[in-house]
Each structure stands twice: as C-alpha cells, then as structure tokens.
Design a protein around this motif. Structure first.
Motif, PDB file in Angstrom:
ATOM      1  N   TYR A   1       4.771  36.516  48.106  1.00 52.12           N
ATOM      2  CA  TYR A   1       4.233  37.761  47.541  1.00 52.12           C
ATOM      3  C   TYR A   1       3.852  38.736  48.655  1.00 52.12           C
ATOM      4  CZ  TYR A   1       0.807  41.005  45.635  1.00 52.12           C
ATOM      5  OH  TYR A   1       0.114  42.145  45.317  1.00 52.12           O
TER       6      TYR A   1
ATOM      7  N   LEU B   1       5.318  42.354  49.234  1.00 49.39           N
ATOM      8  CA  LEU B   1       4.391  43.487  49.294  1.00 49.39           C
ATOM      9  C   LEU B   1       4.619  44.280  50.568  1.00 49.39           C
ATOM     10  CD1 LEU B   1       1.901  44.963  48.104  1.00 49.39           C
ATOM     11  CD2 LEU B   1       0.470  43.365  49.385  1.00 49.39           C
TER      12      LEU B   1
ATOM     13  N   ARG C   1      -1.471  47.558  43.963  1.00 44.79           N
ATOM     14  CA  ARG C   1      -1.194  46.159  44.233  1.00 44.79           C
ATOM     15  C   ARG C   1      -2.425  45.467  44.815  1.00 44.79           C
ATOM     16  NH1 ARG C   1       3.031  45.982  41.123  1.00 44.79           N
ATOM     17  NH2 ARG C   1       4.985  46.760  41.979  1.00 44.79           N
TER      18      ARG C   1
ATOM     19  N   GLU D   1      -9.209  49.613  39.458  1.00 44.71           N
ATOM     20  CA  GLU D   1      -8.398  48.408  39.673  1.00 44.71           C
ATOM     21  C   GLU D   1      -9.226  47.321  40.346  1.00 44.71           C
ATOM     22  OE1 GLU D   1      -5.129  45.956  39.384  1.00 44.71           O
ATOM     23  OE2 GLU D   1      -5.529  47.892  38.454  1.00 44.71           O
TER      24      GLU D   1
ATOM     25  N   CYS E   1      -9.877  43.491  39.019  1.00 44.99           N
ATOM     26  CA  CYS E   1      -9.706  42.294  39.854  1.00 44.99           C
ATOM     27  C   CYS E   1     -10.936  41.394  39.778  1.00 44.99           C
ATOM     28  CB  CYS E   1      -9.438  42.700  41.304  1.00 44.99           C
ATOM     29  SG  CYS E   1      -7.836  43.490  41.575  1.00 44.99           S
TER      30      CYS E   1
ATOM     31  N   VAL F   1      -3.175  36.305  42.599  1.00 44.86           N
ATOM     32  CA  VAL F   1      -1.899  37.016  42.664  1.00 44.86           C
ATOM     33  C   VAL F   1      -1.051  36.709  41.434  1.00 44.86           C
ATOM     34  CG1 VAL F   1       0.334  37.013  43.845  1.00 44.86           C
ATOM     35  CG2 VAL F   1      -1.768  37.321  45.151  1.00 44.86           C
TER      36      VAL F   1
ATOM     37  N   GLU G   1      -0.781  40.134  39.495  1.00 45.40           N
ATOM     38  CA  GLU G   1       0.541  40.711  39.771  1.00 45.40           C
ATOM     39  C   GLU G   1       1.657  39.942  39.070  1.00 45.40           C
ATOM     40  OE1 GLU G   1       0.885  43.462  41.095  1.00 45.40           O
ATOM     41  OE2 GLU G   1      -1.057  43.782  42.067  1.00 45.40           O
ATOM     42  N   ARG G   2       1.385  39.397  37.891  1.00 46.43           N
ATOM     43  CA  ARG G   2       2.406  38.592  37.215  1.00 46.43           C
ATOM     44  C   ARG G   2       3.622  39.419  36.829  1.00 46.43           C
ATOM     45  NH1 ARG G   2      -0.623  37.022  31.510  1.00 46.43           N
ATOM     46  NH2 ARG G   2      -1.268  39.094  30.889  1.00 46.43           N
TER      47      ARG G   2
ATOM     48  N   PHE H   1       4.836  41.995  38.488  1.00 44.84           N
ATOM     49  CA  PHE H   1       5.583  42.195  39.733  1.00 44.84           C
ATOM     50  C   PHE H   1       6.369  40.946  40.100  1.00 44.84           C
ATOM     51  CE2 PHE H   1       5.474  41.830  44.460  1.00 44.84           C
ATOM     52  CZ  PHE H   1       6.338  42.873  44.755  1.00 44.84           C
TER      53      PHE H   1
END
Length: 694
Positions: free
Chosen positions: A226, A230, A271, A630, A634, A659, A663-664, A666
C-alpha cells in the motif's frame, strides 16, 4: 521528473531482479549497465580533492552508479547478488577505488555473476537434451501456480476481515475449538467453494500460511505494498496537502493520524498515511513526527497546504506546528479546519445567553430521562417509535438531532408522559420527572426556542454536511458559508418582522425571547465573519470561481492575481493573467460550475499546455483541504479496530488493519495488489512452499 530506466541502479534497488519476469530480465540485459554521464562524485582529504572520472565506465563495462546515492555499483552483482558493498551500499571511496575494482574483479561471486548474465536467455544444449529438466521446471511452475492461488485466497480472507474491522484471531485456534476466530472460519468457508484451497489445507502440514506469524507477515507485506502504491500516486500528483490530528486510544496511547490529500483523475482524494504513537505532544514533537513521515515522499516543492484544528500547539503563528513546518515547506499555507470553527461558533452563540443555556439544559433532560431506564425506553419505543439522541460535547450536529427529534415528536412525547403519569406501575420519581417534562412541552418560552433552534440548526446541519464531504474545496466551502450567513440573516429578519406584526402570537410579544433569538443570530453572523475571514492565500482561488467570471470580465481581479503569485511562486504571473483574460471572455468557460468542472474541461479538451498556469492554480485549489474531517473518520476506525478486547496489538499491525479498512476501495481497485503482496512475502525469506516461478 524523468522516468527511471529499468537498468538504472535506483530502479533495481526498488525492484529486485529476482522478482522480474524473463521478458523483463532480458530487457535489463539488453539495456546493459547504466553509465550516467553527469555523475558528480567527489572526496576530500587532507592532501587533495578527488573527483570521479567517467572514463572508468569505458574501462570497466560492468561498472555502474546511482545518481541518488552518489556511489558506484557492480551491474552483474546487483542483478544476481554478491558483495553488499557493490550491491546494496555502493562504493564511495575514490582514494582506493582502483584497488577495490581489482579485488572485486578477482572475486568468484563477480566472475560467476558475469557468467550468469552472459548466459541469461541463451538455451543450454544440455537443457535441450534433458527432457527431465524441462519436465521438472514445468512441474515446479505448476506447483507454484497452485501455491500462489491458495495464498491469494488467504490474502483475500485477511483483506475481508480488515475491510470490515473484524478480529482475525480467536481465543483458541486449535482444530477442536468452538471459537477459532473469523479468519480461520472464513478460510474454511472459502475452501468449500475453492477446490485448490481445500486441497492445499488438507494436504499441507507445515506451510498453510494461516498461523498468527503468517498473518502478521502478510499484514506487513500488505502495508508495504500500500505504501509503495501510495508513493507512486503521490509522485504523479502535482501538489499535496497534509492533515494531522491526535487522540488517545483505548490503551491510553496518544495516536497521531496523518492524512494526505492530492488530485488524481480530476478529483481530490484523501489517503490515510499512518497512525503513529506520539510521546512528545508539543509542537516540536508533532513537527519531528511529520517530517519523519513525509520525508520519503520528497514533498519540499509539492506541499501547498496543511490543515489542523485550532489548538495552539497546531495553529500557533509563532511556534506552532504549522509555523515550524513552513520553514521546510514554504508553500504549505495553514487552513484552520472549518468544521471545528463552525462548532465553536454555535457553542459561542448558545452559551453566552442565559435563556438559551436554560433551554439546552432542559432539552438534555429528555434524552437523560429515557436513557436511565429500559422500562422508560420501552414505553418511548411503543408510543413514539423513535429514540431521542443524546447531546455530544464535540459534535454540534448531535445536539441539533436532539432539537429536531423533540420538535418533531412533541405530541408523541406528551402522550408518552401522560401514559407514565396515568399508570399505577410507575415509581414516583418517574412520574414526577414525566410531569415536569410534560409541563416543559407546554411552556411558551421553551416551545419558542425549540421552534427557533429547529429552524436555525437546519442551516447549521446543511453547512456542516458540506464541510464533511471529502470533495469539498475552497470554492464550494465559500459558497456554503455565504448560503449559511444569508440563511441566518433571513431568519433574524423574519423574527423581527413577525414580532412587529399586530397579529403576532402572545409569546412573540412577551418576555425577551425574540430579542434573545435575534442576538443568537447576530452572534452566528458576526462570529462567522470573524472566524471564517479568509486567509489571504484563499482569496486567490476566486480567480477560478466560474460564478465570478462575468464580474471579472468587466473588471479584472488584479488584487487576487497578485496574492496568487505571491503565495504560489511556481505560477507565472504574466501567463496566468493572459489565460484568465481569455477564459473570462470565453462562452465555453462561462457554463462551468466549480473548480472540478474547470479541471475536467482543461484535461478532457487537452488544454493543459494552453492553460498551464490556470491548471496549476486549479489543482492547488482542489488540493487545499478546508477541514480535517478525514482525520476524525480515521479516529472512528481506530476505536473500532483497537477496542478493549484488542488493545495490545503492535503499531505495524494496527496500521495494516487500518489501511485495509480505511482504504479498502483503493485496495480493491488495485488488480495486482495480491500478486505484489505474494511476491514480497515470498522474497522476505526462504519459504517452505514454492512461491516463485522458474
């Protein structure tokens, strides 16, 4: 940024030669050792200064060099492995370079690697004649294909658990246990649908890769993959912004979350970067942590914004985090989170006037009354069919939900309280409190403020919901702020008008309710002007606001242009002015509605070069975050992952699980994610199962 060749040292250090396909290996061999022409290496000592002479590349064809490390490497050994000085660290000692080269050329590893590179791709006659060898390779590759398929299904199970924030491990993972954990049970369920996985689990005794150790290793690999993806996205992004915030988790560890925002495919994405334990909670401690996390991405010229809450340690103009970070990232302009400011505005408006404080204290009693007893909750469900939300201390929209619910359920609540008072089964305390709340719903002052805040907080909710969107940018935030101020002003004027009307209700003409309500509106309006007064650099984004194009066509906004070029020196002032003048007078641009639509138009019509400076300013505007919402999302994920029952997990495992959850989308859209995880997992150490093709 120039693209790095496949035969360059910096590329090969990041992409091991052993993991490449045969076609990629042959391409690297065809390119040969990379000889950078502009390599600058120097070494100073007490006698003289030495510089590397590029003529060495003609004398020793195997010699290559890294531009980033400013050091020399051996090309064959870099590909096949050998002395770490020539394959990992690089040689920088120019004084003894000749001796080191002679010694390395005599080593067996160098000679052997030279032979391997020469013979790569050439068919060995013995292999042509050896049918058994070809069969063994074919059988090996078939086994590898099966093993990788089974491991990919196991990776899918971990991804599923992480995406839905489920605990992987159970209290007892033995085969006879009734609580083996979600992960093992999910693998068993997969095996019913996948015969290859079922065969792997039933026939393999020592390399099933379902143990806790394998879980942790796979999670580490997922996190690494990841982070690489990124980094690849960030390298393509023109500009980047950073958000940060801090909270304390269930294990009493101070966790700092870092979120990066940038533009990809004509829209802004946010992200998750990491959760990091924060020992030093001063501005210096925050600064050290952020520098450490941002350093690998080389953002010195890309970081154009930083957004935090209003705490002094973050927003301090002299020694706060934003001021310290700006010393290294001069274009990273600070934006105080608009959502936090809105919360402060409403708190200020509703805490400085005594009648309003009394109203909200009484309002809280409704939720408290039903929350203290299951029996009371049951009668509320029976009569009203809805619960009353409890007020929150840090989120004003929770309090607005209480106002809306009580306002909409007035008659149902009266019936509920009447049922409690008329029933013989209730205790005296419940009857007493029900009578008090029922009386409160008949009080004219309470009803007036309930109606007023129901109307006012609807506009607050609309503004707040706009600020919570990931796609929000300075332009639509400014429009939402304007609509909010206009709505509250209209509400204040309507109150004054209704109060002066001769047929106004008695409660409008008595006491000071209307005066208090108008004061609340005035405080909201004035506080909005004061707190949301635009930071100077945000003024520049008015240049690309389509709603102002007709106005700017008549009178060019020179002040905004000066501000834009002052705060973002990467923009050429003369060219931007020319582009804007054409844009303001063009009918094609007049129909646009936002900065995002402007960006899409420029890219879809291939106008990036024609409007290059406008493109930069638009990308900067979309990249600039107006809230740190965001970060709050988180933290919600953190509370679900690191719960009371899962409070001892390591930081790497926490980040990997975060993550997979945050960010599933992504990860799911990365088609080669599983393959990259398996390649990294296989290369970490010698595995008992064959996972690499020959």
């Amino acid at each position: 940024m120039a693209e790095i060749g496949a035969n360059e040292v910096d590329y090969l250090l990041l992409h091991p030669f052993s993991l490449m396909s045969l076609e990629e290996k042959l391409e690297v061999k065809k390119l040969g050792a990379h000889h950078p022409k502009d390599l600058k290496m120097s070494q100073k000592d007490t006698r003289q200064n030495r510089s590397f002479c590029v003529s060495w590349f003609q004398r020793k064809e195997w010699l290559t060099a890294s531009q980033a490390k400013k050091s020399l490497f051996c090309f064959p050994c870099l590909l096949f492995g050998g002395d770490t000085a020539w394959t990992e660290q690089g040689v920088v000692d120019l004084k003894h370079l000749s001796d080191k080269i002679k010694k390395h050329e005599c080593s067996t590893s160098h000679i052997g690697n030279g032979v391997k590179l020469t013979m790569l791709g050439k068919v060995n006659i013995a292999c042509q004649l050896d049918e058994g060898h070809r069969f063994a390779v074919q059988r090996h590759n078939e086994l590898v294909k099966k093993n990788r398929h089974s491991l990919s299904r196991i990776v899918d199970c971990i991804k599923f658990c992480g995406a839905h924030e489920l605990s992987l491990r159970g209290s007892d993972e033995s085969s006879t246990s009734l609580n083996r954990g979600v992960f093992l049970d999910l693998v068993d369920q997969f095996s019913f649908l996948d015969s290859q996985l079922a065969d792997h689990l039933s026939n393999t005794q020592v390399a099933k890769y379902t143990s806790k150790t394998s879980q942790n290793e796979l999670l580490d690999c997922m996190l690494s993959v990841y982070e690489k993806k990124l980094g690849d996205e960030i390298s393509q992004a023109p500009f980047v912004a950073v958000q940060a915030d801090e909270t304390t988790d269930v294990a009493r560890v101070s966790q700092c979350v870092i979120v990066l925002r940038y533009v990809t495919e004509c829209s802004a994405v946010e992200r998750f970067l990491s959760f990091s334990p924060l020992v030093d909670r001063t501005a210096e401690g925050f600064e050290k942590l952020l520098r450490e996390k941002l350093q690998p991405y080389k953002l010195e010229s890309k970081l154009i914004a930083q957004t935090y809450d209003g705490a002094a340690v973050m927003s301090g103009a002299a020694s706060g985090l934003q001021a310290r970070l700006k010393e290294t990232f001069p274009h990273a302009h600070f934006v105080h989170c608009y959502a936090h400011q809105l919360n402060l505005i409403i708190q200020q408006a509703c805490s400085c006037l005594t009648p309003v404080r009394i109203f909200f204290a009484n309002l809280t009693a409704f939720a408290t009354f039903f929350a203290k007893s299951p029996k009371r909750t049951a009668v509320l469900d029976e009569v009203c069919g809805i619960r009353i939300p409890e007020s929150g201390q840090t989120r004003w929209n929770f309090k607005s939900r209480t106002v809306h619910t009580v306002f909409e359920q007035q008659n149902s609540l009266k019936a509920c309280f009447e049922k409690i008072q008329n029933s013989q089964s209730w205790d005296s305390v419940s009857v007493q409190q029900a009578h008090g709340l029922s009386t409160l719903l008949e009080d004219e002052d309470f009803i007036f403020f309930l109606e007023f805040f129901h109307a006012a907080l609807m506009h607050v909710d609309i503004f707040y919901n706009t600020l919570q969107k990931r796609t929000t940018d300075p332009l639509n935030t400014g429009q939402a702020l304007m609509n909010f101020s206009r709505s509250i002003t209209g509400l204040r004027e309507q109150l004054i008008k209704d109060d002066c009307h001769p047929n106004a209700p008695r409660r409008m003409q008595r006491s000071g309710c209307v005066s208090v309500a108008t004061q609340c509106c005035s405080i909201m309006i004035e506080q909005s002007k004061a707190r949301f007064e635009k930071a100077r650099h945000l003024m520049s984004f008015e240049l690309i606001n389509p709603e102002l194009f007709s106005q700017f066509k008549a009178s060019f906004p020179q002040q905004q242009l000066d501000v834009a070029c002052e705060h973002f020196p990467m923009i050429c002032k003369e060219k931007l002015k020319g582009e804007l003048m054409v844009m303001y007078s063009s009918a094609e641009f007049a129909v646009l509605t936002s900065a995002v639509t402007l960006l899409k138009m420029l890219i879809e019509n291939n106008l990036q070069n024609t409007f290059s400076e406008t493109l930069k300013l638009t990308q900067i505007a979309i990249t600039t975050p107006m809230t740190s919402a965001e970060s709050e999302r988180c933290f919600s994920t953190l509370k679900r992952i690191k719960s009371f029952l899962r409070s001892t997990m390591g930081q790497d495992r926490l980040n990997a699980l975060a993550v997979l959850s945050i960010e599933r989308d992504f990860i799911q859209k990365s088609p080669d994610f599983n393959e990259m995880v398996i390649n990294l997992f296989a290369s970490q150490k010698n595995r008992r199962a064959e996972l690499l093709f020959k």
